[in-house]
Motif scaffolding. Sequence first.
Motif: not given
Length: 225
Positions: A164-173
Motif C-alpha cells: 500500500a505504501i509503495q502504491l501511494a508513493t510510487g517507490l519500489d523495493d
Amino acid sequence: MDTRSGMRKKKKSKNILLNSSIVIVIALILIIGGNMIFNSSNETANNQQDSSTEETEQDTQNNEGQTGGDESTDGNGSESGNNGQQDGAVQQNEDDGGDEQSQNDSQDKQDKNDQSRQNDKKQQNAGESNSGKVVGKPIGTSQSGPHQSSYDKGTVDWNEKIKAIQLATGLDDSMTLWRLESGGGPQQSIGKVSPEGVSGWVYVVNLQWVDQKGWKVTNVSKQSR
C-alpha cells in the motif's frame, strides 16, 4: 858616432816595442770591453725576450682562464636559467592541472546535485500522481476472518502494508523504510519512507484497514526528517 847611432836604434826599437805593446793592450781592452758590452746586450735582450715570452704565456693563461670561467658561468647560468624556466613551466602546468581538476570536481559535484534534485522531483511527482489514484481506495487482501495488524517483517499483513505504501508513493523495493508503526488504533498504521539515497525528507503514509478489502491509504504527505 857608431855608439850613438846604435843607442838611438836601440832606443827607437824600445819605443816601437813599447808603443806596440800599448797598442796591443789598448786593442785587447777594446776587444774585451766590446765583448762584455755585446754579451751584456745579448743577455739583456734575451732577458727581455724571456720576460716578454713569460708575460705572453701568462696573458694567454689568464685569457684562457677567463674564457673558461665565462663559459662555465654562461653554461651554469644558462643551465640554471633553463632549469628555472622548466621548473616554472612544470609548476604552472601543475597549478593549471590542479585548477582544472578542481573545476572538474566541482562540476561533477554540481552535476550529481542536479541529478539528485531531478530524481527527487521525479519521485515526488510520481508519489503525488500515485497518491491521487490510491488514496481512499483499499488495495485488496488475501487475508480472511478477523483482522489483526502485524508489525513482524515478512508476514502477510506486513507485506500488504508495504504494498500500500509503495502504491501511494510510487517507490519500489529499493526505497528506504524508516518506520512502520501503529497509527493510533489497532486497525491504523503509519509508515515513513524515502527514495533510495534520500535522507533529507520522507513520505508519511497513513493507512486504515478495511475488512475483507485490505489496507486503504488515507493520506500521503512529505516531511523533512
